[in-house]
Scaffold this motif. Sequence first.
Motif: not given
Length: 287
Positions: A158-177
């Motif tokens: 989209h021409p009006c939006w950018n995306v970013t990746y958050n590498c902060d350890p406080q944002t890690i969301v573990p999932a049941a694998g």
Amino acid sequence: MIFSTDGTRDILKDFSAANLVVLHNPTQYFSSRKKSALQAGLEKAAGEILLFTDADCTPPENWIRQMVCQFSNNIGLVAGFSPQKVVKKGPWDNLLYIDSLSAAFVACGTIGWGLGITCAGRNLACKRQALNEIGGYSAFPNSVSGDDDFLLQAVAKHPCWNVTYNCDPQTIVPAAGPKNLRAFLIQKQRHISAGQYYSKQQQLGYSFFHVVNFALWLGLPFAVLNPLFALPLFIKIFLDFVFLNVLAGRFRYHINLFSFLVWEGLFVLYNLVAGFRSLFCTIRWKE
């Protein structure tokens, strides 16, 4: 926001949290029940920023705060790391984490280049305005899997939006694998099946990567004749270990060398098997 037929709604009646809103919508818009639930949630949402995770995930205490602070005027989507884990620690848990880390490396790298190809819907935040402007989930392919990737790709384009990746350890969301190899292959098969709706450039990129990776392993038997045949593979494995360790360090994790080497050998095999199965077998969400 719940789309469920297993009694979840009745169970949630016992909760008295004032900010908890339970949605029940039996309408299935798409082949994916999850995507139908997401669309129903989008239609009811009133907040400026929407956060997404899965029922088998455990977001950390500061997850919302640390994800929201990444947004600026032109940031429409923030992706984060969601490693798959199992209760029993050991080799299988290590392999799942390394596999999750490799997916995060691709996600983080391509998002950093402004491309936006893949991410984990288990740890995602998006501005409602951006989601509305790309047409919501109704604008995506009617695929069993891939709603997170399609959302990322649409916002990134989209021409009006950018995306970013958050590498902060406080944002890690573990999932049941997945608990075993069979469940893992079914999951991979489902993920790979969404690739049929990717752009031609993205499909060529993935195909080129896997073909080259497979070709490097094919050269290993010829090392008996000349050790130089194995050199490209060893360089590739060394670089994988270095790059994944750098990213793992950002998440305060140390890669087990033995588990990494096992994963390297299995990576080409399970992608080959899951890729062929995605072409000829029925795509299922889980076992």
